[in-house]
Design an enzyme around this catalytic site. Structure first.
Site, PDB file in Angstrom:
ATOM      1  N   TYR A 287      49.946  13.527 -35.273  1.00 21.38           N
ATOM      2  CA  TYR A 287      49.876  13.028 -33.887  1.00 21.38           C
ATOM      3  C   TYR A 287      50.903  13.752 -33.016  1.00 21.38           C
ATOM      4  CZ  TYR A 287      50.164   9.703 -29.982  1.00 21.38           C
ATOM      5  OH  TYR A 287      50.176   9.123 -28.730  1.00 21.38           O
TER       6      TYR A 287
ATOM      7  N   SER B  29      40.164   1.597 -21.816  1.00 18.15           N
ATOM      8  CA  SER B  29      41.167   0.614 -22.233  1.00 18.15           C
ATOM      9  C   SER B  29      42.572   1.159 -21.982  1.00 18.15           C
ATOM     10  CB  SER B  29      41.001   0.242 -23.721  1.00 18.15           C
ATOM     11  OG  SER B  29      41.283   1.351 -24.538  1.00 18.15           O
TER      12      SER B  29
ATOM     13  N   THR C 276      39.774  10.477 -18.431  1.00 20.33           N
ATOM     14  CA  THR C 276      39.163  10.439 -19.767  1.00 20.33           C
ATOM     15  C   THR C 276      39.842   9.326 -20.565  1.00 20.33           C
ATOM     16  OG1 THR C 276      40.644  12.051 -20.830  1.00 20.33           O
ATOM     17  CG2 THR C 276      38.731  12.921 -19.641  1.00 20.33           C
ATOM     18  N   GLY C 277      39.057   8.619 -21.366  1.00 20.15           N
ATOM     19  CA  GLY C 277      39.614   7.474 -22.090  1.00 20.15           C
ATOM     20  C   GLY C 277      40.054   6.393 -21.125  1.00 20.15           C
TER      21      GLY C 277
ATOM     22  N   ILE D 174      46.119   2.552 -21.191  1.00 19.65           N
ATOM     23  CA  ILE D 174      46.744   3.305 -20.099  1.00 19.65           C
ATOM     24  C   ILE D 174      45.677   3.855 -19.142  1.00 19.65           C
ATOM     25  CG2 ILE D 174      48.070   5.400 -19.590  1.00 19.65           C
ATOM     26  CD1 ILE D 174      49.519   4.924 -22.333  1.00 19.65           C
ATOM     27  N   GLY D 175      44.580   4.347 -19.690  1.00 22.21           N
ATOM     28  CA  GLY D 175      43.517   4.914 -18.840  1.00 22.21           C
ATOM     29  C   GLY D 175      42.915   3.866 -17.924  1.00 22.21           C
TER      30      GLY D 175
HETATM   31  N1  LIG Z   1      50.122   3.334 -26.364  1.00 20.28           N
HETATM   32  C1  LIG Z   1      51.148   4.144 -26.586  1.00 20.28           C
HETATM   33  O1  LIG Z   1      52.214   3.720 -27.086  1.00 20.28           O
HETATM   34  C2  LIG Z   1      51.083   5.586 -26.182  1.00 20.28           C
HETATM   35  C3  LIG Z   1      52.269   6.309 -26.171  1.00 20.28           C
HETATM   36  C4  LIG Z   1      52.230   7.652 -25.840  1.00 20.28           C
HETATM   37  C5  LIG Z   1      51.035   8.237 -25.516  1.00 20.28           C
HETATM   38  N2  LIG Z   1      49.883   7.508 -25.536  1.00 20.28           N
HETATM   39  C6  LIG Z   1      48.640   8.191 -25.222  1.00 20.28           C
HETATM   40  O2  LIG Z   1      47.972   7.516 -24.197  1.00 20.28           O
HETATM   41  C7  LIG Z   1      46.579   7.798 -24.288  1.00 20.28           C
HETATM   42  C8  LIG Z   1      45.817   6.490 -24.118  1.00 20.28           C
HETATM   43  O3  LIG Z   1      46.144   5.651 -25.204  1.00 20.28           O
HETATM   44  P1  LIG Z   1      46.257   4.058 -25.084  1.00 20.28           P
HETATM   45  O4  LIG Z   1      47.580   3.687 -25.601  1.00 20.28           O
HETATM   46  O5  LIG Z   1      45.827   3.611 -23.741  1.00 20.28           O
HETATM   47  O6  LIG Z   1      45.229   3.641 -26.224  1.00 20.28           O
HETATM   48  P2  LIG Z   1      43.787   2.969 -26.208  1.00 20.28           P
HETATM   49  O7  LIG Z   1      43.837   1.657 -25.520  1.00 20.28           O
HETATM   50  O8  LIG Z   1      43.359   3.039 -27.627  1.00 20.28           O
HETATM   51  O9  LIG Z   1      42.917   3.948 -25.323  1.00 20.28           O
HETATM   52  C9  LIG Z   1      42.454   5.178 -25.821  1.00 20.28           C
HETATM   53  C10 LIG Z   1      41.351   5.652 -24.926  1.00 20.28           C
HETATM   54  O10 LIG Z   1      40.909   6.946 -25.402  1.00 20.28           O
HETATM   55  C11 LIG Z   1      39.513   6.878 -25.612  1.00 20.28           C
HETATM   56  N3  LIG Z   1      39.126   7.762 -26.692  1.00 20.28           N
HETATM   57  C12 LIG Z   1      39.610   7.793 -27.956  1.00 20.28           C
HETATM   58  N4  LIG Z   1      38.999   8.752 -28.657  1.00 20.28           N
HETATM   59  C13 LIG Z   1      38.099   9.325 -27.826  1.00 20.28           C
HETATM   60  C14 LIG Z   1      37.157  10.364 -27.963  1.00 20.28           C
HETATM   61  N5  LIG Z   1      36.986  11.022 -29.116  1.00 20.28           N
HETATM   62  N6  LIG Z   1      36.394  10.701 -26.901  1.00 20.28           N
HETATM   63  C15 LIG Z   1      36.541  10.046 -25.736  1.00 20.28           C
HETATM   64  N7  LIG Z   1      37.411   9.051 -25.535  1.00 20.28           N
HETATM   65  C16 LIG Z   1      38.176   8.700 -26.577  1.00 20.28           C
HETATM   66  C17 LIG Z   1      39.210   5.423 -25.922  1.00 20.28           C
HETATM   67  O11 LIG Z   1      37.881   5.126 -25.608  1.00 20.28           O
HETATM   68  P3  LIG Z   1      36.855   4.391 -26.606  1.00 20.28           P
HETATM   69  O12 LIG Z   1      37.622   3.931 -27.797  1.00 20.28           O
HETATM   70  O13 LIG Z   1      36.266   3.324 -25.777  1.00 20.28           O
HETATM   71  O14 LIG Z   1      35.892   5.454 -26.919  1.00 20.28           O
HETATM   72  C18 LIG Z   1      40.162   4.724 -24.939  1.00 20.28           C
HETATM   73  O15 LIG Z   1      39.603   4.672 -23.658  1.00 20.28           O
HETATM   74  C19 LIG Z   1      46.359   8.490 -25.627  1.00 20.28           C
HETATM   75  O16 LIG Z   1      46.201   9.868 -25.419  1.00 20.28           O
HETATM   76  C20 LIG Z   1      47.653   8.214 -26.371  1.00 20.28           C
HETATM   77  O17 LIG Z   1      47.953   9.216 -27.311  1.00 20.28           O
HETATM   78  C21 LIG Z   1      49.882   6.192 -25.867  1.00 20.28           C
END
Ligand SMILES: NC(=O)c1ccc[n+]([C@@H]2O[C@H](COP(=O)([O-])OP(=O)(O)OC[C@H]3O[C@@H](n4cnc5c(N)ncnc54)[C@H](OP(=O)(O)O)[C@@H]3O)[C@@H](O)[C@H]2O)c1
Length: 251
Positions: A150, A16, A12-13, A18-19
């Site tokens: 968060y 972009s 899921t997600g 990490i996903g």
């Molecule tokens: N980056 C960090 O520093 C970090 C640290 C700790 C944990 N995380 C966690 O890692 C995960 C991925 O984050 P990321 O850093 O890779 O950020 P990102 O590039 O913004 O990716 C977020 C992903 O989640 C999807 N998403 C967001 N809201 C959604 C919704 N309501 N329904 C379905 N998909 C949704 C987005 O898809 P669309 O926008 O295309 O819909 C995107 O694919 C998150 O859970 C975040 O909390 C990130």
């Protein structure tokens, strides 16, 4: 290579950050991968780039009752699934006094409720011996200004991983959690965090000082950990959490 041969993974997600990095890693390892996101054009472009073993589905984790949209797609396209990476999430930051119910609801609906009912909807499609990985955050452990909502959602997700492990192990489904520290993705933009450019710049300086390795992590470094939990390399690892934060929580 081929550590996930003949496996089907849902991320899921996956559009972009990490996903997406995890989707690429799983594909290299031989899996068939379904990524979700909310933008059809982005998913069409990505699946074309990722190749014939990549599927894309527009799906919003935050909408009530929407988990059936995902499970209907899974049922129509796959006999069963082996891996679920619960990764879709939002990070909206605001000082406690300025936090709004709208941000609170979006955060909880996406990061907690959406995650929970995604797992509930997809567990019936698992073969015995599958792996569910929840992407939490170092914010579940480390206090930070403006991160209260968060952090609360990620704390809930971490607790969920441990508790669901006890129920799903009867089906030999292992549930584990990854808690990343700061990772260089689009999540760290002023727009997504809901802060100003100046606040972002200050936040980034503070983050780099707080990480003993002195840098943000790369999405690929989290994907490698997801691969560990997804593969048989972690066959005796259940209800665990791996903190991947460059040492941020060490002190
Ligand atoms: N980056 C960090 O520093 C970090 C640290 C700790 C944990 N995380 C966690 O890692 C995960 C991925 O984050 P990321 O850093 O890779 O950020 P990102 O590039 O913004 O990716 C977020 C992903 O989640 C999807 N998403 C967001 N809201 C959604 C919704 N309501 N329904 C379905 N998909 C949704 C987005 O898809 P669309 O926008 O295309 O819909 C995107 O694919 C998150 O859970 C975040 O909390 C990130």
């Amino acid at each position: 290579m081929n550590r996930l041969q003949n496996k089907v993974a849902i991320i899921t997600g996956g559009s972009s950050g990490i996903g997406l990095a995890t989707a690429k890693e799983f594909l290299v390892q031989g899996a068939t991968v379904l990524i979700t996101g909310r933008n059809q054009d982005a998913l069409d472009q990505l699946t074309a780039e990722l190749g014939e073993k990549a599927f894309g589905l527009v799906w919003d984790a935050s909408l009530p009752g929407n988990s059936s949209h995902l499970s209907d797609f899974v049922q129509a396209n796959f006999d069963s699934i082996d891996i679920l990476f619960v990764n879709a999430g939002v990070a909206k930051f605001a000082p406690f006094e300025k936090m709004t119910e709208a941000i609170f609801d979006e955060s909880v609906n996406t990061n907690v409720k959406g995650a929970y009912f995604t797992i509930q909807a997809l567990v019936p499609f698992f073969k015995n011996g599958g792996s569910i990985i929840l992407n939490t955050s170092i914010n579940a452990h480390v206090g930070a200004p403006s991160a209260s909502v968060y952090a609360a959602t990620k704390g809930a997700l971490l607790t969920m991983a441990k508790n669901l492990s006890t129920e799903l192990i009867s089906r030999h489904i292992r549930v584990n959690a990854i808690s990343p520290g700061p990772v260089d993705t689009s999540l760290h933009s002023a727009a997504k965090l809901g802060i100003s450019d100046q606040q972002l710049s200050q936040m980034n300086q503070g983050i780099i000082q707080a990480v003993p390795l002195g840098r943000f992590g790369r999405p690929e470094e989290i994907a490698k950990v997801a691969l560990f939990f997804a593969s048989d390399d972690s066959s005796f690892v259940v209800g665990a959490e791996l903190i991947v934060d460059g040492g941020m929580s060490m002190g």
